[in-house]
Motif scaffolding. Structure first.
Motif, short mmCIF file in Angstrom:
data_model
loop_
_atom_site.label_atom_id
_atom_site.label_comp_id
_atom_site.label_asym_id
_atom_site.label_seq_id
_atom_site.Cartn_x
_atom_site.Cartn_y
_atom_site.Cartn_z
N VAL A 105 0.85 -1.19 0.00
CA VAL A 105 0.00 0.00 0.00
C VAL A 105 0.89 1.23 0.00
O VAL A 105 1.84 1.33 0.79
N VAL A 106 0.58 2.18 -0.87
CA VAL A 106 1.32 3.43 -0.97
C VAL A 106 0.39 4.58 -0.58
O VAL A 106 -0.76 4.64 -1.03
N ASN A 107 0.89 5.48 0.25
CA ASN A 107 0.16 6.67 0.66
C ASN A 107 0.97 7.90 0.25
O ASN A 107 2.21 7.89 0.27
N ALA A 108 0.28 8.97 -0.12
CA ALA A 108 0.95 10.19 -0.55
C ALA A 108 0.31 11.39 0.13
O ALA A 108 -0.89 11.39 0.44
N GLY A 109 1.12 12.42 0.38
CA GLY A 109 0.61 13.63 1.02
C GLY A 109 1.27 14.87 0.47
O GLY A 109 2.39 14.83 -0.07
#
Length: 823
Positions: A741-745
């Protein structure tokens, strides 16, 4: 004019100071040079352990809970979303769990400003009660940590909250996004006078949820008033939380493949209301002598409503009502029931036999397809402790001695009832009425069961410890510690008093001394080696003691039964850690092994889901971890990898009714499985990798990216690791698959004090599951209820059932955006 606390308060704090088990030391004036300074060791009231998250990190990630932050960034931490709610995850560190689910064996201790917040009744940790915005630092102590008392088998989480000194100003934040999520918070902090400061936080979280019928909300408030004079410090803090959460949990793998938003049954709601008041103080009595202490009180009230499948009905005929049942329906003024012909083929959701049997008080436990379970728990806890730290050099060698004492007393009342009902097409359980509507054991059925509970529990826990830290040379330091814990649990059954099978009465006492030793070696500047051995223990909780009789199994979290004695869990950990720092790069490698004797696990007793807690001989969690962090200009990189081999080390026999390898006389029937030494523990992934990148592209722009990659894990019910689906009686692989899972901000600061942010969770919309469990399935591939899925064979009056793999699905891609204004 300066404000001073009343002298009795200072005297009380000095007399009731709290414990901790490793020295939290202050170097004596002019006694030790830099090479001989004793490094601070984490204690409940002293300095925190190595920081796993900070207020800045929490703000940057916009994590919905502290648990989410740990899972995304902290090495060795994984998640099992068995409840299916973002505020109710099970987190695991090196195979030891901190869970909000009543009945889950807990292996981590969690402290908030020196107060142990594992709840007294089941030692659970309710992440929804902890507002992330109130956190200054979150530390994680690895390995068996006796200084943190009960449950610190695999480590301890230590949370320190913000205060008016370190966080002055006003901050307002609001955001919203996918799945109807909306968040808002406000903080105010600063000096009130020359010696007083204050900090206040209020936040609110709500969302509709990404699955069907999954709304949740949480409102929390935190306040702290501090008084300081020189090095003296007293803090009075309060926390209140009111949450209403829906956790629809696991879904059968075929139904999940057809619709990821689907649910198995409903309702599944938990309402928590909690209050905490804590007083904490620190006073340097003289050069080299420091006193610390705390007093606290808290109250927790939890109510739940859970709709479940009645698995007893899966082997019965809940379809066409008999003549006697039709007469009962007519006498009750009901109409519309079939006179003949109702069957599995034409009735996907049967109800009439259930209604009739509840009216007759006959066999609703066999004819009703659903159960509605209600529970209520009220807990009170009062405690405090004392810690004395003495820095007293031995000749030329820096030396510190810590002595601590604590006592906590808690009371809990747990009440539960189970009402029979029918499963409707929307998967909700509709309860029925009548003399036999409740599972109270009065039904004429030979399989009638009594699921009522009214348990009163009083737990008293006394802890005392001694810790010593000595610099053997300027580069070599030895730490020795030991803690003695004595816990008494007094259970009283208001329904069946007197003890014995079927009664919850008991008065067990658990006592244990746990030692620890650590050797620190600074081989050269920037290179360190730490070798440690430690032991920790946990006493069985009231709920485990209330469900530990094989002769009277229970359904959790819905019922309890008699309680033969359980033994304490004893965990022994050996760890070797190497650290290297040079030029903005930090590298850490660790080898670890924890052997747990008498682990407590819930053992299923029959296909209905009943079971009991029992000790298992020996389990082992071992492996190694690598961590790296580097900063280059505006870029910060972090990465970690953990290999965890979690296995049974003794042979065990447990129920395996949903496992294809069980010893039943034919497929689909109840049977046991044999666990062999070397079989892997369920729900514990072998490989975990994490990476994060933060780029301060400009003074007004920051970009963040993080990756979590986890290998698959065996399902609960597949403890012997030998389940093999046949596509007929047993469906699904019996394990969860690996996932990434990849999260970006992104953060924009157009003007001073104003931040605009956006977060994308699960950027690539991965379809994944964080946990799995084997169990009997009540539905076919189209979602229709099916009882007696196979006509035969009939063995001892029973027919085979169909079992499947149930999965805990992870959330799809979600976007959240908002603003934060600080002034």
């Amino acid at each position: 004019m300066p404000v001073s606390p009343p002298q009795p308060l200072l005297a009380g704090l000095a007399a009731i100071l709290v414990l901790g088990v490793a020295p939290a030391v202050r170097a004596a004036d002019n006694e030790a040079d830099e090479a001989e300074t004793i490094v601070v060791i984490a204690t409940p009231l002293g300095e925190p352990p190595q920081t796993a998250a900070s207020a800045d990190a929490l703000a940057a990630s916009r994590a919905a809970s502290l648990a989410e932050q740990l899972v995304r960034t902290t090495p060795g931490v994984t998640v099992a979303e068995l409840q299916g709610n973002p505020l109710q995850p099970d987190i695991s560190f090196r195979g030891f769990t901190a869970s909000p689910l009543l009945g889950t064996p807990q292996g981590l201790s969690v402290y908030l400003d020196g107060v142990r917040i594992n709840q007294p009744f089941g030692e659970v940790v309710s992440w929804d009660l902890l507002p992330p915005g109130a956190v200054a630092t979150l530390g994680l102590a690895s390995g068996a940590s006796p200084q943190f008392g009960r449950n610190a088998l695999g480590g301890a989480l230590v949370i320190q909250t913000r205060d008016g000194r370190s966080d002055p100003g006003v901050q307002l934040q609001a955001g919203g996004g996918s799945f109807g999520r909306a968040t808002a918070s406000a903080t105010v902090g600063g000096a009130i006078g020359p010696e007083l400061d204050g900090f206040v936080l209020v936040d609110h979280f709500r969302e509709d949820g990404w699955r069907i019928a999954s709304p949740s909300r949480a409102t929390r408030g935190f306040a702290k008033l501090g008084w300081s004079r020189g090095d003296d410090r007293i803090e009075l803090s309060g926390l209140h939380a009111d949450t209403d959460l829906t956790g629809n949990g696991l879904q059968e793998q075929r139904l999940l493949a057809a619709d990821r938003t689907s649910i198995y049954t409903a309702p599944d709601t938990t309402r928590n209301r909690a209050s905490l008041i804590a007083l904490k103080g620190e006073h340097p009595a003289s050069a080299g002598l420091t006193l610390r202490g705390n007093l606290f009180w808290r109250r927790l009230e939890t109510t739940s409503r859970n709709g479940d499948v009645n698995e007893e009905a899966l082997g019965e005929n809940p379809y066409q009502p008999s003549a006697a049942e039709r007469a009962a329906l007519t006498a009750a003024g009901l109409a519309g029931f079939p006179l003949a012909g109702e069957s599995q083929a034409n009735t996907p959701f049967p109800r009439w036999r259930c209604i009739a049997n509840a009216l007759l008080n006959d066999e609703p436990n066999e004819k009703c397809t659903g159960l509605l379970n209600r529970s209520a728990t009220v807990q009170h806890e009062l405690g405090g402790g004392a810690e004395i730290v003495l820095d007293a050099p031995l000749g030329e060698r820096a030396h510190s001695l810590t002595i601590g004492l604590s006592y906590v007393r808690s009371t809990a009342r747990f009440a539960q009832s189970t009402q029979f009902g029918v499963i409707q097409p929307d998967r909700t359980v509709l309860p029925v009425d009548g003399p036999g509507a409740f599972a109270d054991g009065t039904q004429t059925s030979e399989n009638a069961f009594d699921a009522r509970v009214d348990l009163h529990a009083v737990t008293g826990s006394l802890g005392a410890y001694l810790a010593d830290s000595l610099a053997l040379t300027p580069q070599l330091r030895l730490e020795l510690a030991g803690r003695y814990d004595r816990t008494r649990v007094r259970n009283r059954d208001a329904i069946t008093p007197g003890g014995g099978t079927g009664s919850l009465d008991s008065n067990p006492v658990f006592a244990r001394f746990n030692p620890a030793a650590t050797l620190h070696w600074e081989a050269r500047p920037g290179l360190s080696l730490i070798a440690s051995w430690s032991q920790a223990s946990r006493a069985p909780s009231a709920i485990e003691l209330g469900c530990s009789d094989p002769a009277s199994p229970c359904r959790l979290p819905n019922a309890l039964a008699g309680d033969p004695p359980l033994r304490q869990v004893i965990a022994r950990t050996a760890e070797l850690r190497i650290g290297w720092t040079a030029g903005g790069v930090n590298l850490t490698a660790a080898l670890f092994r924890t052997d747990s004797h008498d682990d407590i696990q819930f053992v299923t007793d029959q296909p209905s889901g009943y079971g009991y807690f029992r000790n298992v001989g020996l389990t082992r969690r071992q492996g190694f971890s690598l961590e790296a962090q580097a900063t280059h200009g505006a870029l910060t990189l972090q990465g970690s990898y953990t290999l965890l081999d979690a296995t049974y080390r003794s042979a065990e026999q447990v129920d395996g009714s949903a496992n294809s390898s069980n010893d039943a006389p034919a497929p689909g029937f109840a049977g046991a499985i044999m666990i062999r030494p070397g079989d892997h523990l369920p729900l514990v992934p072998r490989h975990t990798a994490k990476a994060a990148l933060a780029w301060q592209a400009a003074s007004w722009l920051r970009l963040d990216l993080d990756l979590l990659a986890v290998s698959g894990a065996f399902a609960r019910g597949n403890e012997n690791n030998r389940h093999a689906p046949d596509g007929i009686y047993y469906l699904g692989a019996g394990r969860s698959a690996g996932y990434a899972v990849v999260n970006a901000g992104l953060e924009l600061r157009p003007v001073a004090g104003l931040t605009l942010y956006a977060t994308v969770r699960n950027l690539f919309d991965a379809r994944y599951a964080t946990a799995a469990q084997l169990g009997a399935t009540a539905f076919d591939a189209e979602g229709r209820f099916v009882a007696r899925p196979f006509a035969g064979p009939v063995i001892d009056g029973e027919r085979p059932r169909q079992s499947s793999t149930f999965l805990a699905p992870g959330a799809p891609r979600g976007i959240e955006a908002g603003l934060r204004w600080r002034f």
